[in-house]
Design a protein around this motif. Sequence first.
Motif, short mmCIF file in Angstrom:
data_model
loop_
_atom_site.label_atom_id
_atom_site.label_comp_id
_atom_site.label_asym_id
_atom_site.label_seq_id
_atom_site.Cartn_x
_atom_site.Cartn_y
_atom_site.Cartn_z
N MET A 1 0.77 -1.22 -0.12
CA MET A 1 -0.07 -0.05 0.01
C MET A 1 1.12 1.34 0.24
SD MET A 1 -3.36 0.73 0.42
CE MET A 1 -4.36 1.98 0.98
N GLU A 2 0.69 2.21 -0.97
CA GLU A 2 1.34 3.14 -0.88
C GLU A 2 1.03 4.57 -0.08
OE1 GLU A 2 3.43 5.94 -4.48
OE2 GLU A 2 2.00 4.35 -4.98
N ILE A 3 1.76 5.20 0.63
CA ILE A 3 1.34 6.22 1.31
C ILE A 3 1.17 7.63 0.43
CG2 ILE A 3 2.19 7.65 3.12
CD1 ILE A 3 4.18 5.67 3.78
N LYS A 4 -0.05 8.22 0.65
CA LYS A 4 -0.38 9.12 -0.18
C LYS A 4 -0.57 10.50 0.86
CE LYS A 4 -2.71 5.72 -2.59
NZ LYS A 4 -4.16 5.44 -3.10
N THR A 5 -0.03 10.58 1.73
CA THR A 5 0.05 11.74 2.82
C THR A 5 0.50 13.02 1.63
OG1 THR A 5 2.32 11.63 3.33
CG2 THR A 5 0.48 10.64 4.56
N THR A 6 0.01 14.21 1.97
CA THR A 6 0.68 15.27 1.07
C THR A 6 2.07 15.37 1.24
OG1 THR A 6 -1.56 16.60 1.41
CG2 THR A 6 0.38 18.03 0.91
N ARG A 7 2.71 15.18 2.37
CA ARG A 7 3.97 15.42 2.66
C ARG A 7 4.92 14.22 1.80
NH1 ARG A 7 7.80 14.66 8.32
NH2 ARG A 7 9.60 14.70 7.17
N HIS A 8 4.46 13.03 1.55
CA HIS A 8 4.73 12.11 0.88
C HIS A 8 4.82 12.51 -0.66
CE1 HIS A 8 5.98 8.08 -0.53
NE2 HIS A 8 4.96 8.28 -1.45
N ILE A 9 3.75 12.83 -1.11
CA ILE A 9 3.59 13.42 -2.52
C ILE A 9 4.37 14.30 -2.73
CG2 ILE A 9 1.84 14.21 -4.06
CD1 ILE A 9 -0.50 12.51 -2.58
N SER A 10 4.41 15.45 -1.85
CA SER A 10 5.26 16.75 -2.21
C SER A 10 6.82 16.14 -2.24
CB SER A 10 5.19 17.43 -0.94
OG SER A 10 3.90 18.08 -0.93
N GLU A 11 7.26 15.31 -1.46
CA GLU A 11 8.63 14.94 -1.25
C GLU A 11 8.89 14.03 -2.70
OE1 GLU A 11 9.11 12.68 2.36
OE2 GLU A 11 9.29 14.49 3.57
N MET A 32 -3.52 8.81 -8.27
CA MET A 32 -3.28 7.79 -7.22
C MET A 32 -4.39 6.91 -6.77
SD MET A 32 -0.22 9.47 -5.07
CE MET A 32 1.44 8.95 -5.27
N ASP A 33 -5.40 7.85 -6.20
CA ASP A 33 -6.83 7.43 -5.75
C ASP A 33 -7.70 6.74 -6.99
OD1 ASP A 33 -5.68 8.02 -3.16
OD2 ASP A 33 -6.85 9.79 -3.21
N HIS A 34 -7.36 7.13 -8.09
CA HIS A 34 -8.26 6.70 -9.02
C HIS A 34 -7.56 5.99 -10.24
CE1 HIS A 34 -10.50 9.82 -6.95
NE2 HIS A 34 -11.51 9.13 -7.03
N PRO A 35 -7.09 4.83 -10.04
CA PRO A 35 -6.21 4.15 -11.29
C PRO A 35 -7.16 3.75 -12.62
CG PRO A 35 -6.62 2.42 -9.33
CD PRO A 35 -7.35 3.95 -9.20
N VAL A 36 -7.88 4.51 -13.15
CA VAL A 36 -8.64 4.21 -14.05
C VAL A 36 -8.40 4.94 -15.39
CG1 VAL A 36 -11.07 3.74 -12.57
CG2 VAL A 36 -10.26 6.11 -13.45
N HIS A 37 -7.15 5.55 -15.42
CA HIS A 37 -6.63 5.97 -16.80
C HIS A 37 -7.45 7.30 -17.02
CE1 HIS A 37 -5.74 1.78 -16.49
NE2 HIS A 37 -4.64 2.11 -16.55
N VAL A 71 6.75 11.26 -13.59
CA VAL A 71 5.90 11.04 -12.48
C VAL A 71 4.54 10.38 -12.84
CG1 VAL A 71 4.60 12.20 -10.76
CG2 VAL A 71 6.86 13.26 -11.38
N VAL A 72 4.12 10.77 -13.99
CA VAL A 72 2.94 10.01 -14.72
C VAL A 72 3.04 9.55 -15.99
CG1 VAL A 72 1.33 11.24 -12.93
CG2 VAL A 72 1.57 12.05 -15.48
N ASP A 73 2.29 8.67 -16.51
CA ASP A 73 2.66 8.23 -17.62
C ASP A 73 1.14 8.80 -18.67
OD1 ASP A 73 4.65 6.82 -17.52
OD2 ASP A 73 3.91 5.09 -16.99
N ILE A 74 1.82 9.25 -19.85
CA ILE A 74 0.50 9.89 -20.86
C ILE A 74 0.24 8.31 -21.61
CG2 ILE A 74 -0.39 11.18 -22.92
CD1 ILE A 74 2.03 13.18 -21.73
N LEU A 75 -0.82 8.26 -21.87
CA LEU A 75 -1.34 7.00 -22.63
C LEU A 75 -1.92 7.32 -23.81
CD1 LEU A 75 -3.12 4.68 -19.83
CD2 LEU A 75 -0.66 4.75 -20.38
N TYR A 86 -0.79 6.87 -13.03
CA TYR A 86 0.35 6.70 -12.21
C TYR A 86 0.58 5.31 -11.89
CZ TYR A 86 2.77 7.22 -7.73
OH TYR A 86 3.76 7.40 -6.83
N PRO A 87 2.08 5.14 -12.46
CA PRO A 87 2.28 3.96 -12.72
C PRO A 87 3.06 3.43 -11.48
CG PRO A 87 4.22 5.27 -13.65
CD PRO A 87 2.93 6.21 -13.36
N THR A 88 2.39 2.41 -10.88
CA THR A 88 2.94 1.80 -9.67
C THR A 88 3.70 0.48 -9.80
OG1 THR A 88 0.75 0.72 -9.31
CG2 THR A 88 0.83 2.54 -8.14
N HIS A 89 3.54 -0.24 -10.82
CA HIS A 89 4.11 -1.29 -11.28
C HIS A 89 4.14 -1.40 -13.08
CE1 HIS A 89 0.07 -2.53 -11.20
NE2 HIS A 89 0.26 -3.18 -12.24
#
Length: 141
Positions: A1-11, A32-37, A71-75, A86-89
Amino acid sequence: MEIKTTRHISEMMASRGVRPSAQRIAILRYLMDHPVHPTAEEIHKSLIHEMPTLSLTTVYNTLKLMASHNVVDILCIDPRNAHFDYPTHPHAHMWCRECGRIFDAPLTADIDIPHVHSGFRVEGIDLYYKGTCEKCSTKTS
Protein backbone atom coordinates in the motif's frame (compact mmCIF):
# COMPACT_ATOMS: atom_id res chain seq x y z
CA MET A 1 0.00 0.00 0.00
CA GLU A 2 1.48 3.29 -1.07
CA ILE A 3 1.48 6.20 1.36
CA LYS A 4 -0.46 9.14 -0.08
CA THR A 5 0.06 11.88 2.49
CA THR A 6 0.57 15.39 1.21
CA ARG A 7 4.11 15.32 2.59
CA HIS A 8 4.92 12.03 0.85
CA ILE A 9 3.50 13.25 -2.46
CA SER A 10 5.37 16.56 -2.16
CA GLU A 11 8.67 14.81 -1.41
CA MET A 12 8.21 12.35 -4.26
CA MET A 13 7.43 15.18 -6.72
CA ALA A 14 10.38 17.26 -5.53
CA SER A 15 12.72 14.27 -5.82
CA ARG A 16 11.79 14.04 -9.49
CA GLY A 17 12.24 17.75 -10.15
CA VAL A 18 8.61 18.88 -9.95
CA ARG A 19 7.91 21.77 -7.58
CA PRO A 20 4.91 20.78 -5.47
CA SER A 21 1.89 23.06 -5.32
CA ALA A 22 -1.61 22.49 -3.98
CA GLN A 23 -2.97 22.00 -7.50
CA ARG A 24 -0.20 19.63 -8.58
CA ILE A 25 -0.56 17.57 -5.42
CA ALA A 26 -4.35 17.35 -5.91
CA ILE A 27 -3.94 16.20 -9.52
CA LEU A 28 -1.37 13.54 -8.62
CA ARG A 29 -3.39 12.37 -5.61
CA TYR A 30 -6.42 12.01 -7.90
CA LEU A 31 -4.42 9.77 -10.24
CA MET A 32 -3.14 7.74 -7.30
CA ASP A 33 -6.64 7.30 -5.87
CA HIS A 34 -8.36 6.66 -9.22
CA PRO A 35 -6.34 4.17 -11.28
CA VAL A 36 -8.87 4.25 -14.12
CA HIS A 37 -6.68 6.09 -16.66
CA PRO A 38 -8.67 9.34 -16.72
CA THR A 39 -8.39 12.11 -19.28
CA ALA A 40 -7.38 15.64 -18.29
CA GLU A 41 -11.03 16.67 -18.68
CA GLU A 42 -12.18 13.94 -16.27
CA ILE A 43 -9.58 14.97 -13.71
CA HIS A 44 -10.62 18.62 -14.03
CA LYS A 45 -14.30 17.78 -13.70
CA SER A 46 -13.62 15.76 -10.54
CA LEU A 47 -11.42 18.39 -8.87
CA ILE A 48 -13.21 21.61 -9.82
CA HIS A 49 -15.67 21.27 -6.91
CA GLU A 50 -12.92 21.29 -4.28
CA MET A 51 -10.67 23.69 -6.23
CA PRO A 52 -12.94 26.19 -8.03
CA THR A 53 -10.00 28.18 -9.44
CA LEU A 54 -8.42 25.12 -11.09
CA SER A 55 -8.44 25.61 -14.87
CA LEU A 56 -8.40 22.89 -17.48
CA THR A 57 -5.22 24.47 -18.88
CA THR A 58 -3.55 24.04 -15.49
CA VAL A 59 -4.53 20.37 -15.43
CA TYR A 60 -3.09 19.83 -18.93
CA ASN A 61 0.11 21.72 -18.13
CA THR A 62 0.56 19.89 -14.83
CA LEU A 63 0.09 16.48 -16.43
CA LYS A 64 2.52 17.37 -19.22
CA LEU A 65 5.09 18.58 -16.67
CA MET A 66 4.70 15.47 -14.51
CA ALA A 67 4.99 13.22 -17.56
CA SER A 68 8.21 14.95 -18.62
CA HIS A 69 9.63 14.18 -15.16
CA ASN A 70 8.44 10.54 -15.17
CA VAL A 71 5.90 11.04 -12.40
CA VAL A 72 2.93 9.98 -14.57
CA ASP A 73 2.52 8.24 -17.91
CA ILE A 74 0.61 9.60 -20.89
CA LEU A 75 -1.34 6.81 -22.60
CA CYS A 76 -1.87 7.46 -26.30
CA ILE A 77 -3.82 4.28 -27.00
CA ASP A 78 -7.18 6.03 -27.52
CA PRO A 79 -7.12 8.03 -30.77
CA ARG A 80 -9.69 10.48 -29.35
CA ASN A 81 -8.10 11.36 -25.99
CA ALA A 82 -4.86 11.16 -24.06
CA HIS A 83 -5.29 9.29 -20.79
CA PHE A 84 -3.05 9.42 -17.74
CA ASP A 85 -1.71 6.77 -15.39
CA TYR A 86 0.24 6.87 -12.16
CA PRO A 87 2.47 3.82 -12.68
CA THR A 88 2.81 1.78 -9.52
CA HIS A 89 4.23 -1.28 -11.31
CA PRO A 90 5.18 -2.28 -14.87
CA HIS A 91 2.12 -3.30 -16.85
CA ALA A 92 0.55 -3.16 -20.29
CA HIS A 93 -2.83 -1.63 -21.17
CA MET A 94 -5.92 -2.90 -22.97
CA TRP A 95 -8.27 -0.43 -24.67
CA CYS A 96 -11.87 -1.30 -25.57
CA ARG A 97 -12.85 0.24 -28.91
CA GLU A 98 -16.53 0.10 -27.92
CA CYS A 99 -16.74 1.69 -24.45
CA GLY A 100 -13.34 3.43 -24.44
CA ARG A 101 -12.24 2.04 -21.06
CA ILE A 102 -8.59 1.25 -20.48
CA PHE A 103 -7.63 -1.70 -18.32
CA ASP A 104 -4.29 -2.68 -16.80
CA ALA A 105 -2.85 -5.92 -18.15
CA PRO A 106 -0.16 -7.85 -16.28
CA LEU A 107 3.08 -8.44 -18.15
CA THR A 108 4.15 -11.99 -18.83
CA ALA A 109 7.64 -13.36 -19.39
CA ASP A 110 6.80 -14.63 -22.89
CA ILE A 111 6.70 -11.21 -24.59
CA ASP A 112 9.37 -10.87 -27.25
CA ILE A 113 11.46 -7.74 -26.84
CA PRO A 114 12.71 -6.39 -30.19
CA HIS A 115 16.42 -5.87 -30.73
CA VAL A 116 17.52 -2.37 -29.81
CA HIS A 117 20.12 -0.79 -32.10
CA SER A 118 23.52 -0.12 -30.61
CA GLY A 119 23.71 3.32 -29.07
CA PHE A 120 19.94 3.73 -28.73
CA ARG A 121 18.94 4.43 -25.14
CA VAL A 122 15.48 3.06 -24.32
CA GLU A 123 13.58 5.37 -21.95
CA GLY A 124 10.32 3.47 -21.89
CA ILE A 125 8.20 0.84 -23.56
CA ASP A 126 4.44 1.19 -24.09
CA LEU A 127 2.51 -2.01 -24.73
CA TYR A 128 -1.13 -1.57 -25.77
CA TYR A 129 -3.75 -4.12 -26.71
CA LYS A 130 -6.72 -2.84 -28.70
CA GLY A 131 -9.97 -4.74 -28.97
CA THR A 132 -13.31 -5.23 -27.28
CA CYS A 133 -13.76 -5.88 -23.55
CA GLU A 134 -15.78 -8.80 -22.25
CA LYS A 135 -18.77 -6.62 -21.30
CA CYS A 136 -18.99 -5.01 -24.75
CA SER A 137 -18.38 -8.33 -26.52
CA THR A 138 -21.38 -9.91 -24.85
CA LYS A 139 -23.58 -6.93 -25.86
CA THR A 140 -22.79 -7.43 -29.55
CA SER A 141 -23.17 -11.24 -29.53
